[in-house]
Design a protein around this motif. Structure first.
Motif, short mmCIF file in Angstrom:
data_model
loop_
_atom_site.label_atom_id
_atom_site.label_comp_id
_atom_site.label_asym_id
_atom_site.label_seq_id
_atom_site.Cartn_x
_atom_site.Cartn_y
_atom_site.Cartn_z
N LYS A 1 0.86 -1.24 -0.10
CA LYS A 1 -0.17 -0.25 0.18
C LYS A 1 0.87 1.21 0.11
O LYS A 1 1.50 1.52 0.93
CB LYS A 1 -0.93 0.05 1.39
CG LYS A 1 -1.92 1.28 1.22
CD LYS A 1 -2.55 1.11 2.69
CE LYS A 1 -3.69 2.26 2.83
NZ LYS A 1 -2.81 3.51 3.07
N MET A 2 1.05 1.98 -1.28
CA MET A 2 1.71 3.15 -1.37
C MET A 2 0.81 4.37 -2.00
O MET A 2 0.38 4.17 -3.04
CB MET A 2 2.90 2.83 -1.96
CG MET A 2 3.98 1.69 -1.48
SD MET A 2 5.26 1.37 -2.70
CE MET A 2 6.07 2.95 -3.13
N PRO A 3 0.73 5.43 -1.53
CA PRO A 3 0.12 6.35 -1.99
C PRO A 3 0.47 6.74 -3.27
O PRO A 3 2.02 6.54 -3.63
CB PRO A 3 0.24 7.68 -1.05
CG PRO A 3 0.70 7.04 0.12
CD PRO A 3 1.37 5.86 -0.17
N THR A 4 -0.27 7.08 -4.45
CA THR A 4 -0.08 7.66 -5.77
C THR A 4 1.30 8.67 -5.69
O THR A 4 1.13 9.37 -4.91
CB THR A 4 -1.11 7.99 -6.46
OG1 THR A 4 -2.13 7.25 -6.52
CG2 THR A 4 -0.72 8.67 -7.81
N GLY A 5 2.42 8.28 -6.41
CA GLY A 5 3.38 9.58 -6.52
C GLY A 5 4.63 9.10 -5.62
O GLY A 5 5.44 9.69 -5.26
N LEU B 1 0.04 -7.30 -4.84
CA LEU B 1 -0.78 -6.19 -5.23
C LEU B 1 -0.50 -5.02 -4.71
O LEU B 1 -0.26 -4.79 -3.35
CB LEU B 1 -2.11 -6.58 -4.70
CG LEU B 1 -3.37 -5.55 -4.82
CD1 LEU B 1 -3.87 -5.78 -6.00
CD2 LEU B 1 -4.46 -5.98 -3.97
N PHE B 2 -0.14 -4.01 -5.51
CA PHE B 2 0.05 -2.61 -5.34
C PHE B 2 -1.17 -1.64 -5.46
O PHE B 2 -2.00 -1.98 -6.64
CB PHE B 2 0.99 -1.79 -6.44
CG PHE B 2 2.35 -2.52 -6.21
CD1 PHE B 2 3.53 -1.60 -5.63
CD2 PHE B 2 2.79 -3.68 -6.67
CE1 PHE B 2 4.53 -1.97 -5.31
CE2 PHE B 2 4.07 -4.20 -6.69
CZ PHE B 2 4.88 -3.31 -5.87
N SER B 3 -1.68 -1.03 -4.26
CA SER B 3 -2.73 -0.17 -4.40
C SER B 3 -2.69 0.80 -3.39
O SER B 3 -2.04 0.86 -2.34
CB SER B 3 -3.98 -1.18 -3.84
OG SER B 3 -5.09 -0.39 -3.60
N ASP C 1 1.71 5.66 5.00
CA ASP C 1 0.53 6.37 4.87
C ASP C 1 0.81 7.91 4.31
O ASP C 1 1.86 8.36 3.92
CB ASP C 1 0.05 6.27 6.19
CG ASP C 1 0.85 7.13 7.28
OD1 ASP C 1 1.65 8.03 6.99
OD2 ASP C 1 0.36 6.87 8.49
N HIS C 2 -0.21 8.60 3.89
CA HIS C 2 0.00 9.67 3.36
C HIS C 2 0.72 10.67 4.15
O HIS C 2 1.41 11.55 3.66
CB HIS C 2 -1.56 10.41 3.00
CG HIS C 2 -1.39 11.51 2.09
ND1 HIS C 2 -1.23 11.70 0.82
CD2 HIS C 2 -1.38 12.78 2.89
CE1 HIS C 2 -1.12 12.97 0.49
NE2 HIS C 2 -1.43 13.89 1.65
N GLY D 1 -3.90 12.28 -6.23
CA GLY D 1 -2.38 11.69 -6.46
C GLY D 1 -1.91 12.16 -7.80
O GLY D 1 -0.62 12.35 -7.69
N ARG D 2 -2.63 12.63 -8.73
CA ARG D 2 -1.99 13.07 -9.98
C ARG D 2 -1.05 14.45 -9.54
O ARG D 2 -0.27 14.75 -10.39
CB ARG D 2 -2.93 13.46 -10.99
CG ARG D 2 -3.74 12.09 -11.11
CD ARG D 2 -2.86 11.38 -12.28
NE ARG D 2 -1.74 10.42 -11.95
CZ ARG D 2 -1.91 9.48 -11.55
NH1 ARG D 2 -2.78 8.75 -10.92
NH2 ARG D 2 -0.62 8.91 -11.02
N VAL D 3 -1.58 15.24 -8.56
CA VAL D 3 -0.72 16.49 -7.99
C VAL D 3 -0.13 16.48 -7.15
O VAL D 3 0.30 17.54 -7.00
CB VAL D 3 -1.83 17.68 -8.31
CG1 VAL D 3 -2.79 17.81 -9.69
CG2 VAL D 3 -2.85 17.63 -7.28
N LEU D 4 0.02 15.48 -6.54
CA LEU D 4 0.87 15.29 -5.21
C LEU D 4 2.22 15.01 -5.48
O LEU D 4 3.29 15.18 -4.51
CB LEU D 4 0.22 14.48 -4.28
CG LEU D 4 -1.00 14.76 -3.73
CD1 LEU D 4 -1.72 13.78 -2.74
CD2 LEU D 4 -1.38 16.35 -3.09
N ARG D 5 2.76 14.55 -6.64
CA ARG D 5 4.20 14.27 -6.93
C ARG D 5 5.21 15.38 -6.52
O ARG D 5 5.13 16.42 -6.98
CB ARG D 5 4.25 13.55 -8.42
CG ARG D 5 3.56 12.57 -8.51
CD ARG D 5 3.44 12.26 -10.30
NE ARG D 5 2.82 11.02 -10.33
CZ ARG D 5 3.09 9.87 -10.31
NH1 ARG D 5 4.41 9.43 -9.87
NH2 ARG D 5 2.06 8.86 -10.74
#
Length: 369
Positions: free
Chosen positions: A40-44, A179-181, A203-204, A344-348
């Motif tokens: 479990k890894m946050p997007t980015g 499984l990556f989610s 976590d985030h 998640g698209r804008v948190l990188r």
């Protein structure tokens, strides 16, 4: 040999949490019984880097299937595995093992099956393509042989709610499955038979505190009556207000994602922005390529042409450009999972710069607290 490669992984210029995830994956593969392993890894936060390091450096003698949620993401991952990721971490590509890396489509299955004979391979495909091949009686024998060749499955869940049949297709291999989610739900544990005791998760809050991700600032844009005109007037006013903040962050060409519920709203917003001389593109699968409209997300080399990206679902995954730093929700998602993926698209924050913010513009702020 494997312990030697593990040591090499720990010397790579990847983040510590990626190394931690890889070390737990090593242990899982080595002790595999029947359950899947959740990461479990946050997007980015670098899951593609974990894919790449596992398959090409850590255990390259294994044969892999990487299952992605979309065709666009499939080709992006292939590019990362072959060259792009190694440039990011300044790794000498000549040190990599010789492996077959390619996509898999139902129409090409028998051809690809012959091509990988006697080779170590990394096949990247979608769950829909894999299910189509699995149900094709004409290649039943070849598919059973292919299943035997595969040593490990990596499933990138993305934003989609898993169907039970997905789990059946993956479990039929009877091989270690990772499984990556970013957003695992209770149903995932049943579908993929995930081990509830042993898993890897960050976590985030941790990722934000360590500058892997930008902080998120939520701003309300909710003028009444709520029309395309009033919405854009308020949005553009707010964008003007935060311009100095964005400039301080060093983002020279900030990009805005506007989320709509249908193609008609996308057209209305794009046409309004075009009249205001804004650099905008509306993206929807039903659009034909024309001035201001497209049916696919522009390639990374062409993304500097636009400042506003208006879509329904096309920009939820597969965007890997830190210039995207603003999301505006014109129409709400019906799924929390989709919303999390969109944000998640804008948190990188790939360079781990300090004092970095992303911005989320919403109708009613309390709904996003």
């Amino acid at each position: 040999m494997r312990s030697k490669r593990q040591k090499e992984v720990n010397t790579l210029k990847i983040w510590d949490h990626q190394k931690d995830a890889l070390n737990q994956i090593f242990e899982y593969i080595g002790k595999y019984k029947d359950k899947s392993f959740l990461v479990k890894m946050p997007t980015g936060t670098g899951k593609t880097g974990v894919f790449a390091t596992l398959t090409r450096i850590a255990i390259p003698e294994n044969n892999y299937i990487i299952v992605t949620p979309s065709t666009a993401l499939k080709y992006q991952i292939i590019e990362e595995l072959k060259t792009k990721f190694w440039g990011k971490i300044s790794y000498d590509e000549s040190k990599l093992e010789d492996q077959y890396i390619g996509s898999l489509m139902p129409s090409q299955f028998k051809e690809i099956d012959k091509e990988i004979a006697g080779k170590n391979f990394i096949i990247v495909t979608t769950i829909q393509a894999l299910q189509a091949i699995a149900s094709d009686i004409s290649c039943e024998k070849e598919y059973q042989n292919f299943q035997k060749k595969v040593d490990c499955i990596i499933f990138d869940e993305g934003h989609k709610e898993p169907a039970y049949t997905w789990g059946e297709t993956i479990r039929a291999f009877k091989k270690p499955t990772i499984l990556f989610s970013a957003t695992p739900y209770r149903n995932d544990y049943k579908v993929f038979n995930i081990d509830k005791e042993k898993f890897y998760a960050i976590d985030h809050e941790f990722c934000t505190s360590q500058t892997f991700l930008r902080e998120l600032d939520i701003i309300e844009v909710n003028d009444s009556p709520y029309t395309v005109g009033t919405y854009l007037t308020k949005l553009l006013s707010e964008l003007k207000r935060i311009e100095p903040e964005i400039a301080k962050q060093g983002i020279k060409t900030p990009k805005v994602i506007i989320r709509c519920e249908n193609a008609d709203d996308i057209r209305k917003i794009v046409n309004k922005l075009l009249k205001l001389k804004k650099r905008v593109i509306g993206i929807h699968e039903n659009f034909k390529a024309s001035n201001g409209f497209a049916n696919q997300v522009p390639k990374s080399t062409e993304q500097d042409k636009y400042d506003f990206y208006v879509h329904q679902y096309k920009l939820i995954e597969g965007i890997d450009n830190p210039d995207f730093c603003i999301v505006s929700i014109y129409s709400d998602f019906r799924s929390t999972r989709l919303l999390i993926q969109q944000i998640g698209r804008v948190l990188r924050n790939p360079q781990r710069l300090h004092n970095q913010k992303a911005y989320l513009f919403v109708g009613i702020k309390e709904n996003f607290g």
